[in-house]
Design an enzyme around this catalytic site. Sequence first.
Site, PDB file in Angstrom:
ATOM      1  N   CYS A  56      32.476  23.035  56.787  1.00  0.00           N
ATOM      2  CA  CYS A  56      31.143  22.623  57.174  1.00  0.00           C
ATOM      3  C   CYS A  56      31.268  21.469  58.164  1.00  0.00           C
ATOM      4  O   CYS A  56      32.362  20.949  58.387  1.00  0.00           O
ATOM      5  CB  CYS A  56      30.318  22.217  55.952  1.00  0.00           C
ATOM      6  N   CYS A  69      28.738  18.791  58.156  1.00  0.00           N
ATOM      7  CA  CYS A  69      27.833  17.690  57.801  1.00  0.00           C
ATOM      8  C   CYS A  69      28.545  16.364  57.589  1.00  0.00           C
ATOM      9  O   CYS A  69      27.995  15.302  57.891  1.00  0.00           O
ATOM     10  CB  CYS A  69      26.984  18.053  56.583  1.00  0.00           C
ATOM     11  N   LYS A  99      23.137  29.105  48.210  1.00  0.00           N
ATOM     12  CA  LYS A  99      23.124  27.639  48.164  1.00  0.00           C
ATOM     13  C   LYS A  99      21.697  27.149  48.330  1.00  0.00           C
ATOM     14  O   LYS A  99      21.079  27.321  49.386  1.00  0.00           O
ATOM     15  CB  LYS A  99      24.016  27.061  49.262  1.00  0.00           C
ATOM     16  N   ARG A 139      26.384  13.415  48.360  1.00  0.00           N
ATOM     17  CA  ARG A 139      26.140  12.861  49.690  1.00  0.00           C
ATOM     18  C   ARG A 139      26.584  11.415  49.774  1.00  0.00           C
ATOM     19  O   ARG A 139      26.947  10.933  50.850  1.00  0.00           O
ATOM     20  CB  ARG A 139      24.662  13.040  50.051  1.00  0.00           C
ATOM     21  N   LYS A 170      25.357  27.880  44.067  1.00  0.00           N
ATOM     22  CA  LYS A 170      25.283  26.423  44.032  1.00  0.00           C
ATOM     23  C   LYS A 170      23.830  25.983  44.115  1.00  0.00           C
ATOM     24  O   LYS A 170      23.120  26.416  45.021  1.00  0.00           O
ATOM     25  CB  LYS A 170      26.087  25.849  45.203  1.00  0.00           C
ATOM     26  N   SER A 223      27.356  17.680  41.851  1.00  0.00           N
ATOM     27  CA  SER A 223      27.472  16.250  41.569  1.00  0.00           C
ATOM     28  C   SER A 223      26.366  15.720  40.668  1.00  0.00           C
ATOM     29  O   SER A 223      26.622  14.910  39.763  1.00  0.00           O
ATOM     30  CB  SER A 223      27.499  15.475  42.881  1.00  0.00           C
ATOM     31  N   TYR A 226      33.671  18.729  38.967  1.00  0.00           N
ATOM     32  CA  TYR A 226      34.276  17.396  38.961  1.00  0.00           C
ATOM     33  C   TYR A 226      34.796  17.048  37.570  1.00  0.00           C
ATOM     34  O   TYR A 226      35.526  16.062  37.412  1.00  0.00           O
ATOM     35  CB  TYR A 226      33.244  16.361  39.418  1.00  0.00           C
TER      36      TYR A 226
END
Length: 335
Positions: A122, A124, A197, A207, A250, A276, A315
């Site tokens: 990606c 971003c 997504k 982020r 996601k 997250s 995670y």
Amino acid sequence: MKINQQFKRHRRLRSSASMRSLVRENHLRTEDFIYPIFIVEGENKKNQVPSMPGVHQISLDLLKEELKEIYSLGIRAMMIFGVPDEKDEHGTGAFIDSGIVQEATRVIKETYPDILVVADTCLCEYTSHGHCGVIHNQDVDNDESLKLLAQTAVSQAKAGADIIAPSNMMDGFVAVIRAALDEEGFHNIPIMSYAVKYASAFYGPFRDAADSTPQFGDRKTYQMDPANRLEALREAESDVEEGADFLIVKPALSYLDIVRDVRDRFNLPVVAYNVSGEYSMIKAAAQNGWVNEKELVLEKLTAMKRAGADLIITYFAKDAAQWLKEEENRQNTER
């Protein structure tokens, strides 16, 4: 009073831990986990992500130490996110050969060749505006962005990535990346597509970790509306037709119905991304003593498997792998 004996005795199969284990329908394995990691430039950096307790941004020179722990736990797949020092309008750091993901990939493959490197594809994290593509007239230009994403995928494959995982949600991204990989001779590199997504509020802590918050607007013109279900199947179907090898849903926890829909509809491996926000909510509750973290995490990950996920990006991978290892050791001791 005589009890009616015609009803079913379901509790017979729950009578002991051994009985419950015997008839358990879904199982978590360390081999199911893909561990996401954030790599930063510089030296001797292990920056705690404030909104993600236990998650750090790690510099390349400390990566081998992290890899040793990951490998010892039996984790054999990692998803790599880069956090560069410099950004520009086109996200150049994503596709240059000396990019942070490319460098991290080389370190991983040199240190533990059997760890699978899943490269996040990606822009971003690398764009000055924080969007996943090229901006024209305050909007993401789909087709111009595809050209840069293809370059990124090829660069990552050249660095040694085992799997390309495009997360940008541009129309046609699988087709263009597949064509670019094939043209460069990477016919055997699979694409783990972020097929479904959603434009989710659960991405906030990520982020922070990836420094990828949009500087204007949002991502709702390219990520999906959380209210939609049939659209998810259209998105996944397109990616299957274009050559995807895995399908990611996601986020995972609030979209288990979509995981099941994708599992029932397609015969490719389905990947649930335990994002997250889902991670941080449990960490915060556990730190306050409100929940049993181990039991809640394992229940949540099992729910993703039950919904139809073959693999889980999480995670919690290191924690879960440790808990599963402890349970296996306990059972071996009892035998």
